[in-house]
Design an enzyme around this catalytic site. Sequence first.
Site, PDB file in Angstrom:
ATOM      1  N   TYR A  27     -25.332   1.622   5.648  1.00  0.00           N
ATOM      2  CA  TYR A  27     -26.361   0.991   4.521  1.00  0.00           C
ATOM      3  C   TYR A  27     -27.317   0.238   5.182  1.00  0.00           C
ATOM      4  O   TYR A  27     -27.310   0.044   6.493  1.00  0.00           O
ATOM      5  CB  TYR A  27     -25.299   0.316   3.668  1.00  0.00           C
ATOM      6  CG  TYR A  27     -24.175   1.141   2.962  1.00  0.00           C
ATOM      7  CD1 TYR A  27     -24.587   2.560   2.808  1.00  0.00           C
ATOM      8  CD2 TYR A  27     -23.185   0.696   2.448  1.00  0.00           C
ATOM      9  CE1 TYR A  27     -23.546   3.494   2.280  1.00  0.00           C
ATOM     10  CE2 TYR A  27     -21.911   1.406   1.778  1.00  0.00           C
ATOM     11  CZ  TYR A  27     -22.322   2.678   1.697  1.00  0.00           C
ATOM     12  OH  TYR A  27     -21.364   3.598   1.101  1.00  0.00           O
ATOM     13  N   LEU A  28     -28.036  -0.304   4.451  1.00  0.00           N
ATOM     14  CA  LEU A  28     -29.274  -0.986   4.834  1.00  0.00           C
ATOM     15  C   LEU A  28     -29.070  -1.809   5.867  1.00  0.00           C
ATOM     16  O   LEU A  28     -30.067  -1.770   7.051  1.00  0.00           O
ATOM     17  CB  LEU A  28     -30.114  -1.364   3.721  1.00  0.00           C
ATOM     18  CG  LEU A  28     -31.558  -1.858   4.038  1.00  0.00           C
ATOM     19  CD1 LEU A  28     -32.207  -0.907   4.665  1.00  0.00           C
ATOM     20  CD2 LEU A  28     -32.263  -2.730   3.097  1.00  0.00           C
TER      21      LEU A  28
END
Length: 204
Positions: free
Chosen positions: A162-163
């Site tokens: 994820y980010l």
Amino acid sequence: MFQPIQIGRMKVKNRIVFPPMNTNLTSEEGYVTPELEEYYVRRAEGGVGMVVLEAATIDANSRNHPGQPVLFDRKHVAGWAHLTERLHRYDVRVSVELVHYGSEASIPPRESPSATSKYTDDPGEALSVDRIHEIQRQFAYSAKLAKQCGMDAITLHGCHGYLIAEFLSPAFNKRTDEYGGCLENRCRFLTETIALCRAEVGPF
């Protein structure tokens, strides 16, 4: 395992932590439901010292499934606060996992450090520096809301691609500015986000 532990200012009655796992028990809008409450209360009844609530998105446009738990607006506070209060009755400490899914979001739109994703046909947009700063402020605001819910801690979701993980990884982070390149630069998004969250929730 059954001895208390002090983590900063937070005392946990034992060293058993229930980790964050998606339940799909929130409403379609991501709100806390009675079913979600009962799921976590059962874990508290079982004697854990700390519960880390499942990933709640900090951004309305960053979702991994339709019923994604949310914590990015004042209107989300009441449900999480009621759940937190119930868990506290069992002397359980409560954290919530805050997340932005980056380019790995199952549901578009997608954003990432360098428009690199496993979704090669639709990797999403590379983040501008202004948008990076906006997302960091979103993390911090969600942390503030978590404190207003009465939670004892927050957990920044930095795995699964994820980010946050994308910024850390040279496989996904191809930037040439202050947020890419060397390890220090790749860590900058996370370290700045931690600092902003800390400014909202107070000292450790």
